[in-house]
Scaffold this motif. Structure first.
Motif, mmCIF file in Angstrom:
data_model
loop_
_atom_site.group_PDB
_atom_site.id
_atom_site.type_symbol
_atom_site.label_atom_id
_atom_site.label_comp_id
_atom_site.label_asym_id
_atom_site.label_seq_id
_atom_site.Cartn_x
_atom_site.Cartn_y
_atom_site.Cartn_z
ATOM 1 N N ASP A 1 1.334 14.420 1.803
ATOM 2 C CA ASP A 1 2.561 13.675 1.517
ATOM 3 C C ASP A 1 3.560 13.717 2.668
ATOM 4 O O ASP A 1 4.692 13.267 2.509
ATOM 5 C CB ASP A 1 3.226 14.223 0.245
ATOM 6 C CG ASP A 1 2.348 14.026 -0.980
ATOM 7 O OD1 ASP A 1 1.660 12.985 -1.051
ATOM 8 O OD2 ASP A 1 2.336 14.905 -1.858
ATOM 9 N N PRO B 1 5.167 12.338 5.827
ATOM 10 C CA PRO B 1 5.152 11.024 6.482
ATOM 11 C C PRO B 1 4.747 11.067 7.957
ATOM 12 O O PRO B 1 4.140 10.116 8.450
ATOM 13 C CB PRO B 1 6.583 10.507 6.318
ATOM 14 C CG PRO B 1 7.398 11.652 5.861
ATOM 15 C CD PRO B 1 6.479 12.683 5.284
ATOM 16 N N ILE C 1 1.005 11.191 7.844
ATOM 17 C CA ILE C 1 0.506 9.888 7.397
ATOM 18 C C ILE C 1 0.591 8.882 8.553
ATOM 19 O O ILE C 1 -0.331 8.099 8.778
ATOM 20 C CB ILE C 1 1.288 9.411 6.159
ATOM 21 C CG1 ILE C 1 1.029 10.369 4.983
ATOM 22 C CG2 ILE C 1 0.889 7.982 5.787
ATOM 23 C CD1 ILE C 1 1.974 10.181 3.815
ATOM 24 N N ASP C 2 1.695 8.932 9.305
ATOM 25 C CA ASP C 2 1.836 8.085 10.492
ATOM 26 C C ASP C 2 0.719 8.378 11.491
ATOM 27 O O ASP C 2 0.087 7.457 12.017
ATOM 28 C CB ASP C 2 3.202 8.307 11.145
ATOM 29 C CG ASP C 2 3.329 7.611 12.495
ATOM 30 O OD1 ASP C 2 3.246 6.368 12.540
ATOM 31 O OD2 ASP C 2 3.522 8.326 13.502
ATOM 32 N N GLU D 1 -2.561 0.463 6.089
ATOM 33 C CA GLU D 1 -2.285 1.109 4.807
ATOM 34 C C GLU D 1 -1.527 2.419 5.007
ATOM 35 O O GLU D 1 -0.519 2.668 4.334
ATOM 36 C CB GLU D 1 -3.584 1.354 4.042
ATOM 37 C CG GLU D 1 -4.208 0.096 3.487
ATOM 38 C CD GLU D 1 -5.554 0.325 2.832
ATOM 39 O OE1 GLU D 1 -5.848 1.479 2.424
ATOM 40 O OE2 GLU D 1 -6.323 -0.647 2.720
ATOM 41 N N PHE D 2 -2.012 3.261 5.894
ATOM 42 C CA PHE D 2 -1.339 4.540 6.146
ATOM 43 C C PHE D 2 0.056 4.320 6.724
ATOM 44 O O PHE D 2 1.031 4.950 6.291
ATOM 45 C CB PHE D 2 -2.159 5.423 7.094
ATOM 46 C CG PHE D 2 -3.293 6.151 6.420
ATOM 47 C CD1 PHE D 2 -3.052 7.237 5.591
ATOM 48 C CD2 PHE D 2 -4.599 5.760 6.631
ATOM 49 C CE1 PHE D 2 -4.103 7.919 4.976
ATOM 50 C CE2 PHE D 2 -5.661 6.437 6.023
ATOM 51 C CZ PHE D 2 -5.408 7.511 5.193
ATOM 52 N N GLN E 1 1.998 1.687 6.547
ATOM 53 C CA GLN E 1 2.900 1.092 5.559
ATOM 54 C C GLN E 1 3.424 2.169 4.608
ATOM 55 O O GLN E 1 4.611 2.188 4.261
ATOM 56 C CB GLN E 1 2.186 -0.011 4.773
ATOM 57 C CG GLN E 1 3.099 -0.763 3.811
ATOM 58 C CD GLN E 1 4.118 -1.618 4.539
ATOM 59 O OE1 GLN E 1 3.749 -2.497 5.319
ATOM 60 N NE2 GLN E 1 5.402 -1.377 4.299
ATOM 61 N N GLN E 2 2.535 3.076 4.213
ATOM 62 C CA GLN E 2 2.944 4.170 3.328
ATOM 63 C C GLN E 2 4.009 5.038 4.005
ATOM 64 O O GLN E 2 5.042 5.359 3.403
ATOM 65 C CB GLN E 2 1.726 5.020 2.943
ATOM 66 C CG GLN E 2 2.067 6.175 2.022
ATOM 67 C CD GLN E 2 0.872 7.075 1.737
ATOM 68 O OE1 GLN E 2 -0.252 6.830 2.194
ATOM 69 N NE2 GLN E 2 1.111 8.127 0.989
ATOM 70 N N ASP F 1 7.299 3.092 4.300
ATOM 71 C CA ASP F 1 7.986 2.995 3.011
ATOM 72 C C ASP F 1 8.688 4.308 2.656
ATOM 73 O O ASP F 1 9.717 4.290 1.986
ATOM 74 C CB ASP F 1 7.007 2.613 1.899
ATOM 75 C CG ASP F 1 6.498 1.174 2.017
ATOM 76 O OD1 ASP F 1 7.114 0.369 2.767
ATOM 77 O OD2 ASP F 1 5.484 0.873 1.368
ATOM 78 N N MET F 2 8.150 5.420 3.121
ATOM 79 C CA MET F 2 8.736 6.736 2.833
ATOM 80 C C MET F 2 9.972 7.009 3.685
ATOM 81 O O MET F 2 10.868 7.732 3.248
ATOM 82 C CB MET F 2 7.699 7.842 3.077
ATOM 83 C CG MET F 2 6.520 7.814 2.124
ATOM 84 S SD MET F 2 5.188 8.929 2.652
ATOM 85 C CE MET F 2 5.836 10.495 2.060
#
Length: 137
Positions: A57, A59, A62-63, A80-81, A83-84, A87-88
């Motif tokens: 979780d 960011p 994830i980036d 996808e990653f 964008q997630q 968005d965070m």
């Protein structure tokens, strides 16, 4: 990282990852540096995957996962990653990465929108500025 300091940075991050093998931060720093500054993408992916497994979780991780997928040519997974992570956080560097993937997918209007929003959030972000210089000179 300054030019010529890359090998030193990789050595330091490698040492940190060996010293603290459960540290998602160390694993991510090493993986992201390899993905961003070298062509050692498979190796980078392994370190980032280990970081992601520990902190799915986060960011920044994830980036990094999105960025390494981009470097590996996996544009859909990259988007996808990224964008997630975007968005965070709405982070300028993440926006730079997401916009670049969108641009490479041919989604130029959406890339411009993300870059504009990123610039509003982080007008002085050097990664964002570098992306804008490359794609929208």
């Amino acid at each position: 990282l300054r030019l010529g300091r890359l090998d030193d940075a990789i050595a330091a991050y490698t040492a940190a990852a060996k010293r603290w093998p459960d540290s998602a931060l160390s694993l991510n720093a090493l993986g992201y540096t390899l993905a961003d500054r070298t062509d050692r993408y498979e190796e980078a992916f392994e370190f980032i995957q280990q970081a992601y497994d520990r902190k799915p979780d986060d960011p920044a991780i994830i980036d990094s996962m999105g960025w390494v997928h981009y470097r590996l040519g996996n544009l859909e997974q990259a988007r996808e990653f990224l964008q997630q992570a975007w968005d965070m956080t709405g982070d300028g560097e993440i926006g730079a990465h997401l916009g670049e993937v969108m641009w490479m997918q041919g989604d130029r209007d959406e890339a411009r929108r993300i870059w504009t929003e990123s610039r509003e959030n982080a007008p002085d972000n050097p990664v964002l500025q570098k992306a804008l210089d490359r794609f929208m000179p």
